[in-house]
Design a protein around this motif. Structure first.
Motif, PDB file in Angstrom:
ATOM      1  N   TYR A  14       1.024  -0.830   0.237  1.00  0.00           N
ATOM      2  CA  TYR A  14      -0.025   0.001  -0.216  1.00  0.00           C
ATOM      3  C   TYR A  14       0.933   0.937   0.396  1.00  0.00           C
ATOM      4  N   PHE A  39      -1.664  -7.829  -7.214  1.00  0.00           N
ATOM      5  CA  PHE A  39      -1.778  -7.313  -5.352  1.00  0.00           C
ATOM      6  C   PHE A  39      -0.825  -7.263  -5.271  1.00  0.00           C
ATOM      7  N   THR A  49      -5.647  -3.215  -5.747  1.00  0.00           N
ATOM      8  CA  THR A  49      -7.231  -4.151  -4.904  1.00  0.00           C
ATOM      9  C   THR A  49      -8.418  -4.091  -6.013  1.00  0.00           C
ATOM     10  N   TYR A  79      -7.099 -12.769   1.961  1.00  0.00           N
ATOM     11  CA  TYR A  79      -7.143 -11.238   2.113  1.00  0.00           C
ATOM     12  C   TYR A  79      -8.256 -10.768   0.950  1.00  0.00           C
ATOM     13  N   GLU A  90      -9.636  -7.550   1.729  1.00  0.00           N
ATOM     14  CA  GLU A  90      -8.544  -6.751   1.071  1.00  0.00           C
ATOM     15  C   GLU A  90      -9.096  -5.952  -0.327  1.00  0.00           C
ATOM     16  N   ILE A  91      -9.662  -6.537  -0.904  1.00  0.00           N
ATOM     17  CA  ILE A  91      -9.746  -6.769  -1.933  1.00  0.00           C
ATOM     18  C   ILE A  91     -11.683  -6.205  -2.914  1.00  0.00           C
TER      19      ILE A  91
END
Length: 343
Positions: free
Chosen positions: A17, A60, A65, A95, A98-99
């Motif tokens: 990030y 990713f 994302t 994850y 987060e997607i």
């Protein structure tokens, strides 16, 4: 870290990030990465799954994302969703929160009357099938892939609202809608308490339709973001076709790009754009990506990739200084609307 083979356990990069900017989509609460990853082409059964997996996991790791899919993507139809579902189940499941996972329905995927169009039957039936393909119980964004003028817009919008109310989608979008119909859809969705999150149009230096038809203004007024596709005009805004059509290039084997458009007018214009890019120390592709992202209404640009190198190369477009007024004037001179696209 290596994740080039299926057997290697995947752990996401810890600094994923730190480099990519995120931009707010319209007047929603959702931020999307400046680049979203599209599975429109090269993610069907005609390309190696291990390569697909490597590219998606690398995306990713870069902080991308948002993964954009559709029931139609393949070949065959639905194959891209099934391939992504395998990767989600094996590698990205830890994850999932987060997607941003998006899919679409409404474009033809078969001969039956319910395998196309904007009816409630078509859209919600396809969404259920897509959730099975993807191996997830919800998508983050569900799109009406194209306007269906034979179906009342209220029915199409009602199906999108139902997808959210049933917990099968968090947000809704539309794609390829003209500004007047997009405005009407946004109004109906807002009245139903499910505001339009995004519109997905085509946009590039060679395709300025959304500047000319008022969609940029409609997005600002309607409070929805734009996730633009084909920012490289199917490869026309790269140095790939400056001299000839290389073997394996999209113009040689794609149903979406004809070799007939690679003419002298195209080459003269793209050569000048390439010169401008080189004077800035970047590639034409990087210039073209930077150009679409300069628009405040554009939340994210969809990019695909056939290799991790190509993905890294496109990603570097984010690191160059802003385009100057003089540079934008050169782009306007040679980036003539419709070049190579038959518009």
């Amino acid at each position: 870290m290596s994740h080039g083979t299926i057997e290697t356990p995947y752990t996401a990069s810890e600094n994923r990030y730190e480099t990519i900017p995120y931009r707010r989509s319209g007047r929603s609460g959702l931020d999307l990465p400046a680049f979203s990853f599209g599975l429109w082409q090269k993610f069907g059964t005609d390309h190696p799954f291990e390569t697909q997996r490597e590219i998606i996991l690398h995306a990713f790791d870069l902080g991308i994302t948002h993964f954009d899919n559709a029931d139609r993507y393949g070949p065959p139809h639905r194959a891209a969703q099934k391939n992504f579902g395998r990767i989600l189940g094996k590698d990205l499941a830890p994850y999932r929160e987060e997607i941003i996972l998006s899919t679409k329905a409404g474009n033809p995927i078969g001969p039956g009357p319910y395998q196309k169009g904007g009816s409630r039957k078509s859209l919600l039936g396809s969404l259920d099938h897509s959730l099975r393909d993807l191996g997830t119980d919800y998508v983050d964004i569900f799109y009406s892939h194209s306007p269906d003028l034979s179906t009342p817009l209220e029915e199409t919008v009602g199906a999108l609202v139902s997808a959210v109310e049933q917990g099968k989608a968090l947000y809704v979008g539309i794609s390829n809608y003209r500004p007047d119909r997009a405005h009407e859809a946004a109004t109906l969705l807002r009245e139903a308490g499910v505001p339009l999150l995004v519109h997905q149009p085509r946009y590039s230096i060679f395709d300025r339709s959304i500047e000319q038809n008022g969609l940029l203004d409609a997005a600002e007024q309607g409070g929805f973001g734009l996730v633009v596709y084909s920012p490289l005009a199917q490869g026309l805004l790269t140095d790939k076709y400056l001299e000839t059509i290389p073997d394996g290039a999209r113009a040689a084997d794609s149903a979406f790009l004809s070799p007939d458009v690679i003419d002298e007018t195209y080459r003269q214009r793209v050569t000048e754009l390439d010169k401008l890019a080189r004077s800035r120390g970047q590639s034409l592709a990087q210039l073209a990506l930077q150009w679409v992202l300069r628009q405040p209404a554009v939340t994210s640009a969809l990019v695909g990739a056939s290799s991790t190198w190509q993905l890294d190369h496109n990603f570097e477009a984010l690191s160059f200084p802003p385009l100057t007024d003089d540079e934008l004037a050169v782009i306007d001179e040679y980036g003539v609307h419709g070049t190579g696209l038959g518009l």
